[in-house]
Design a protein around this motif. Sequence first.
Motif, PDB file in Angstrom:
ATOM      1  N   GLN A  51       0.809  -1.217   0.000  1.00 37.28           N
ATOM      2  CA  GLN A  51       0.000   0.000   0.000  1.00 37.28           C
ATOM      3  C   GLN A  51       0.842   1.266   0.000  1.00 37.28           C
ATOM      4  O   GLN A  51       0.662   2.130  -0.833  1.00 37.28           O
ATOM      5  CB  GLN A  51      -0.950  -0.002   1.204  1.00 37.28           C
ATOM      6  CG  GLN A  51      -1.923   1.131   1.221  1.00 37.28           C
ATOM      7  CD  GLN A  51      -2.824   1.140   0.008  1.00 37.28           C
ATOM      8  OE1 GLN A  51      -3.325   0.119  -0.426  1.00 37.28           O
ATOM      9  NE2 GLN A  51      -3.009   2.289  -0.577  1.00 37.28           N
ATOM     10  N   CYS A  52       1.786   1.377   0.935  1.00 37.12           N
ATOM     11  CA  CYS A  52       2.544   2.633   1.071  1.00 37.12           C
ATOM     12  C   CYS A  52       4.004   2.524   0.623  1.00 37.12           C
ATOM     13  O   CYS A  52       4.669   3.541   0.457  1.00 37.12           O
ATOM     14  CB  CYS A  52       2.485   3.137   2.509  1.00 37.12           C
ATOM     15  SG  CYS A  52       3.438   2.121   3.669  1.00 37.12           S
ATOM     16  N   GLY A  53       4.512   1.306   0.480  1.00 34.28           N
ATOM     17  CA  GLY A  53       5.881   1.125   0.018  1.00 34.28           C
ATOM     18  C   GLY A  53       6.934   1.116   1.111  1.00 34.28           C
ATOM     19  O   GLY A  53       8.112   0.946   0.821  1.00 34.28           O
ATOM     20  N   PHE A  94       1.276  -6.074   4.863  1.00 37.88           N
ATOM     21  CA  PHE A  94       1.197  -4.632   5.083  1.00 37.88           C
ATOM     22  C   PHE A  94       2.009  -4.230   6.312  1.00 37.88           C
ATOM     23  O   PHE A  94       2.267  -5.042   7.187  1.00 37.88           O
ATOM     24  CB  PHE A  94      -0.266  -4.206   5.250  1.00 37.88           C
ATOM     25  CG  PHE A  94      -1.105  -4.595   4.075  1.00 37.88           C
ATOM     26  CD1 PHE A  94      -1.101  -3.845   2.918  1.00 37.88           C
ATOM     27  CD2 PHE A  94      -1.881  -5.740   4.106  1.00 37.88           C
ATOM     28  CE1 PHE A  94      -1.855  -4.217   1.819  1.00 37.88           C
ATOM     29  CE2 PHE A  94      -2.640  -6.123   3.029  1.00 37.88           C
ATOM     30  CZ  PHE A  94      -2.630  -5.363   1.878  1.00 37.88           C
ATOM     31  N   CYS A  95       2.348  -2.953   6.383  1.00 39.18           N
ATOM     32  CA  CYS A  95       3.160  -2.470   7.503  1.00 39.18           C
ATOM     33  C   CYS A  95       2.304  -2.104   8.701  1.00 39.18           C
ATOM     34  O   CYS A  95       2.798  -2.041   9.817  1.00 39.18           O
ATOM     35  CB  CYS A  95       4.004  -1.279   7.071  1.00 39.18           C
ATOM     36  SG  CYS A  95       3.046   0.188   6.641  1.00 39.18           S
ATOM     37  N   GLN A 129      -6.403  -1.827   5.899  1.00 40.73           N
ATOM     38  CA  GLN A 129      -7.779  -1.359   5.748  1.00 40.73           C
ATOM     39  C   GLN A 129      -7.966  -0.552   4.458  1.00 40.73           C
ATOM     40  O   GLN A 129      -9.005  -0.660   3.801  1.00 40.73           O
ATOM     41  CB  GLN A 129      -8.197  -0.524   6.962  1.00 40.73           C
ATOM     42  CG  GLN A 129      -8.312  -1.323   8.237  1.00 40.73           C
ATOM     43  CD  GLN A 129      -9.363  -2.413   8.151  1.00 40.73           C
ATOM     44  OE1 GLN A 129     -10.382  -2.278   7.491  1.00 40.73           O
ATOM     45  NE2 GLN A 129      -9.102  -3.514   8.822  1.00 40.73           N
ATOM     46  N   ILE A 130      -6.979   0.245   4.090  1.00 40.94           N
ATOM     47  CA  ILE A 130      -7.048   0.998   2.835  1.00 40.94           C
ATOM     48  C   ILE A 130      -7.137   0.032   1.662  1.00 40.94           C
ATOM     49  O   ILE A 130      -7.954   0.199   0.754  1.00 40.94           O
ATOM     50  CB  ILE A 130      -5.838   1.942   2.682  1.00 40.94           C
ATOM     51  CG1 ILE A 130      -5.928   3.080   3.696  1.00 40.94           C
ATOM     52  CG2 ILE A 130      -5.744   2.496   1.259  1.00 40.94           C
ATOM     53  CD1 ILE A 130      -4.662   3.922   3.795  1.00 40.94           C
ATOM     54  N   ASP A 131      -6.317  -1.012   1.681  1.00 40.78           N
ATOM     55  CA  ASP A 131      -6.320  -2.002   0.611  1.00 40.78           C
ATOM     56  C   ASP A 131      -7.656  -2.756   0.570  1.00 40.78           C
ATOM     57  O   ASP A 131      -8.221  -2.960  -0.508  1.00 40.78           O
ATOM     58  CB  ASP A 131      -5.165  -2.979   0.805  1.00 40.78           C
ATOM     59  CG  ASP A 131      -4.989  -3.902  -0.377  1.00 40.78           C
ATOM     60  OD1 ASP A 131      -4.509  -3.427  -1.427  1.00 40.78           O
ATOM     61  OD2 ASP A 131      -5.348  -5.095  -0.256  1.00 40.78           O
TER      62      ASP A 131
END
Length: 68
Positions: free
Chosen positions: A11-13, A27-28, A34-36
């Motif tokens: 999501q954010c890298g 995810f981190c 949740q965004i994904d």
Amino acid sequence: MTKPRIVRCPQCGQDSLWAPENKWRPFCSERCKQIDLGAWASGSYTIPGQPTDEETAAPGVDFLESKR
């Protein structure tokens, strides 16, 4: 002892730990997860192509039932 595997958050890298200790992996954070999930639920992730017969069937008609 093996070195912990670090992957890139989809999501954010940012760096994310790929291990059981990270309950949101890959995810981190819970926020990125949740965004994904929201993007999947809203239909933001699509694969280009032609619609199937099932997708073009009349609304409210169960495609599998109509084939019997």
